[in-house]
Design a protein around this motif. Sequence first.
Motif, short mmCIF file in Angstrom:
data_model
loop_
_atom_site.label_atom_id
_atom_site.label_comp_id
_atom_site.label_asym_id
_atom_site.label_seq_id
_atom_site.Cartn_x
_atom_site.Cartn_y
_atom_site.Cartn_z
N VAL A 197 26.64 0.72 -4.12
CA VAL A 197 27.27 -0.55 -3.73
C VAL A 197 27.21 -0.73 -2.21
O VAL A 197 26.94 -1.83 -1.72
CB VAL A 197 28.72 -0.64 -4.25
CG1 VAL A 197 29.42 -1.88 -3.71
CG2 VAL A 197 28.73 -0.67 -5.78
N SER A 198 27.42 0.35 -1.46
CA SER A 198 27.33 0.26 0.01
C SER A 198 25.93 -0.14 0.45
O SER A 198 25.75 -0.95 1.37
CB SER A 198 27.73 1.60 0.66
OG SER A 198 29.09 1.88 0.40
N ALA A 199 24.91 0.43 -0.23
CA ALA A 199 23.52 0.09 0.09
C ALA A 199 23.22 -1.36 -0.26
O ALA A 199 22.49 -2.06 0.46
CB ALA A 199 22.57 1.03 -0.66
N ILE A 200 23.79 -1.83 -1.37
CA ILE A 200 23.60 -3.23 -1.79
C ILE A 200 24.21 -4.18 -0.76
O ILE A 200 23.63 -5.22 -0.42
CB ILE A 200 24.19 -3.47 -3.20
CG1 ILE A 200 23.35 -2.74 -4.27
CG2 ILE A 200 24.25 -4.97 -3.52
CD1 ILE A 200 23.97 -2.74 -5.65
N VAL A 201 25.38 -3.81 -0.24
CA VAL A 201 26.02 -4.62 0.81
C VAL A 201 25.10 -4.75 2.01
O VAL A 201 24.87 -5.85 2.54
CB VAL A 201 27.38 -4.01 1.22
CG1 VAL A 201 27.91 -4.65 2.50
CG2 VAL A 201 28.40 -4.18 0.10
N ILE A 205 23.86 -8.68 2.73
CA ILE A 205 24.86 -9.38 3.55
C ILE A 205 24.26 -10.52 4.39
O ILE A 205 24.93 -11.50 4.70
CB ILE A 205 25.65 -8.38 4.43
CG1 ILE A 205 26.96 -9.03 4.91
CG2 ILE A 205 24.81 -7.85 5.58
CD1 ILE A 205 27.98 -8.03 5.42
N LYS A 206 22.97 -10.40 4.73
CA LYS A 206 22.34 -11.46 5.53
C LYS A 206 21.42 -12.36 4.69
O LYS A 206 20.69 -13.19 5.23
CB LYS A 206 21.54 -10.83 6.67
CG LYS A 206 22.43 -10.17 7.72
CD LYS A 206 21.64 -9.88 8.99
CE LYS A 206 22.57 -9.53 10.14
NZ LYS A 206 22.90 -8.12 10.22
N GLU A 207 21.46 -12.20 3.36
CA GLU A 207 20.59 -12.99 2.48
C GLU A 207 21.31 -14.24 1.98
O GLU A 207 22.53 -14.34 2.04
CB GLU A 207 20.16 -12.13 1.27
CG GLU A 207 19.30 -10.92 1.64
CD GLU A 207 17.90 -11.29 2.08
OE1 GLU A 207 17.48 -12.44 1.86
OE2 GLU A 207 17.21 -10.40 2.63
N ASP A 208 20.52 -15.16 1.44
CA ASP A 208 21.08 -16.40 0.86
C ASP A 208 21.33 -16.16 -0.64
O ASP A 208 20.57 -16.59 -1.49
CB ASP A 208 20.09 -17.55 1.07
CG ASP A 208 20.60 -18.87 0.47
OD1 ASP A 208 21.83 -18.99 0.29
OD2 ASP A 208 19.77 -19.75 0.18
N MET A 209 22.43 -15.46 -0.93
CA MET A 209 22.75 -15.13 -2.32
C MET A 209 23.32 -16.38 -3.02
O MET A 209 24.26 -16.99 -2.53
CB MET A 209 23.78 -14.00 -2.41
CG MET A 209 23.41 -12.72 -1.68
SD MET A 209 21.87 -11.99 -2.23
CE MET A 209 22.23 -11.73 -3.95
N THR A 210 22.72 -16.75 -4.15
CA THR A 210 23.22 -17.93 -4.88
C THR A 210 23.78 -17.58 -6.26
O THR A 210 24.61 -18.29 -6.79
CB THR A 210 22.09 -18.97 -5.06
OG1 THR A 210 20.98 -18.35 -5.73
CG2 THR A 210 21.63 -19.51 -3.72
N LEU A 226 31.86 -6.14 1.05
CA LEU A 226 31.29 -7.21 1.87
C LEU A 226 32.31 -7.72 2.88
O LEU A 226 32.01 -7.91 4.07
CB LEU A 226 30.84 -8.38 0.99
CG LEU A 226 29.50 -8.27 0.27
CD1 LEU A 226 29.40 -9.38 -0.79
CD2 LEU A 226 28.32 -8.36 1.23
N ILE A 227 33.55 -7.94 2.40
CA ILE A 227 34.62 -8.47 3.25
C ILE A 227 35.01 -7.45 4.33
O ILE A 227 35.22 -7.79 5.50
CB ILE A 227 35.83 -8.88 2.39
CG1 ILE A 227 35.47 -10.11 1.55
CG2 ILE A 227 37.06 -9.17 3.26
CD1 ILE A 227 36.45 -10.42 0.43
N ASP A 228 35.08 -6.16 3.93
CA ASP A 228 35.41 -5.10 4.90
C ASP A 228 34.38 -5.06 6.03
O ASP A 228 34.72 -4.86 7.20
CB ASP A 228 35.44 -3.73 4.21
CG ASP A 228 36.69 -3.55 3.35
OD1 ASP A 228 37.64 -4.35 3.51
OD2 ASP A 228 36.71 -2.63 2.51
N LYS A 229 33.12 -5.26 5.68
CA LYS A 229 32.05 -5.16 6.68
C LYS A 229 31.98 -6.40 7.58
O LYS A 229 31.73 -6.29 8.78
CB LYS A 229 30.70 -4.93 5.99
CG LYS A 229 29.56 -4.71 6.97
CD LYS A 229 28.31 -4.19 6.31
CE LYS A 229 27.17 -4.02 7.33
NZ LYS A 229 27.46 -2.99 8.33
#
Length: 500
Positions: A197-201, A205-210, A226-229
């Motif tokens: 999950v950390s690697a996925i974040v 985090i800078k992608e256009d996730m829809t 995501l929010i923590d980061k």
Amino acid sequence: MPSIKAALSKPFAKLIAKRIKKWASQPLETQEKVFQNLIKKARKTAFGRDHNFDSIRTYDDFRKNVPIRDYEALRPYVDRVVNGEEDVLWTGKPIYFAKTSGTTSGAKYIPITKESMPTHVNAARNAILMYIYETGNIKFVDGKMIFLQGSPILEEKNGIKLGRLSGIVAHYVPKYLQKNRMPSLETNCIEDWETKVSAIVEETIKEDMTVISGIPSWVQMYFEKLIDKSGKKVGEIFKNFNLFIFGGVNYEPYRAKFENLIGRKVDSIELYPASEGFFAFQDKQDEKGMLLQLNSGIFYEFIEAEHFFEENPERITINDVKVGVNYVMIISTTAGLWAYNIGDTVEFTSLRPYRVIVSGRIKHFISAFGEHVIGKEVEQALREAIANTDITVNEFTVAPQINPSEGLPYHEWFIEFDIEPKDESKLIQKLEASLQKQNSYYFDLIEGKVLKPLVVTKIKKDGFQTYMKSIGKLGGQNKIPRLSNDRKIADTLYKLELTK
């Protein structure tokens, strides 16, 4: 301007919707066709010969010849398939085994055949297409999509590949979605869930996730990281995120928490996939329940949950089901599962077309005193109790306390709050009122002073994640049972000092 892919999705969605409406409007004929095809194809298999498939012409013949089985009862046949034998449960050999962790059987090996594999893939695709057809929303098609799932690395057993269902399905992502799909194969192959999950974040985090998809409890972990980061709500990070696809558990207990994490409401699609088959998906945004997949090589039977443990309970088809009754769902499939009890209970919300909700597990209930409280009832009680309040819940489970140190026995609710109640007694009153209203047996036991009102035990932050990690089931398709008829989970929560 939408891409060609996005533009083409609308006519494709219209075509698929037309096909679905056709079989959904002829449910009995559709199921009869599936039934006859299953019997015909499996006549020459070992199972077919052992159960007189040559003489089966009607559903009544089938009932007389094929008893209901769970995995343990079917296991002698499955073991033969696992050992490499052909034509045992279905013609030839399976192309995969979906490996699941059984509670009583150790690892379970659920066969997936060349006939059954497409139904897993097509149902997930059709769920999205029906959403496009209904809403006209195609904006998400050009963005990035994430599917939080198990590792796609597959092992092999006697020439047959095996792995988690989500890992198997990952190999069937259509080419037109592969450029949009995240995370990368390398990240998806990470076994440790927290590391993954950390690697996925980091990747997203800078992608256009829809589109974001997964079991709510594990998507919640992703959102929190995501929010923590970033220090931002998920909806700020991903400004075009507008579709959440989920399955495995009821979303309602998570909805308020998710809307808080995202910072706004997003559309959602509920799926009902399992290793044994893809049974249903949400076909309408404003309808309760998921469309039962009657045209996917699965023949359905149902037994009223209330009578399931009787010696010879009545088995019925969709022809005789009623809205609002709790049924154990029994399946026969093109993967060679015959009159197979998957352990789930469902309720029909509609018969035109046939829509269901998952009400729980036949083994996940509390009936220490004959109350037979089920998953749907505790979920509804919690939903009603926290409605129109600031309270948000991360996770919960319920267990009976049969031998309290003093006073009457009770049901103990273990709840991990994100925002705790200002008045816990008021929350308990609302939970009690809802449960007693839904379940007359529970009401009678409280009224008769056999049980005292429920007790809420608070769990520390991330306590349920710690519990799942302690039993080796953090992440993937694993989830906390909503309730148990014993205190195994409860005792472990106390032993690990996870209660407040």
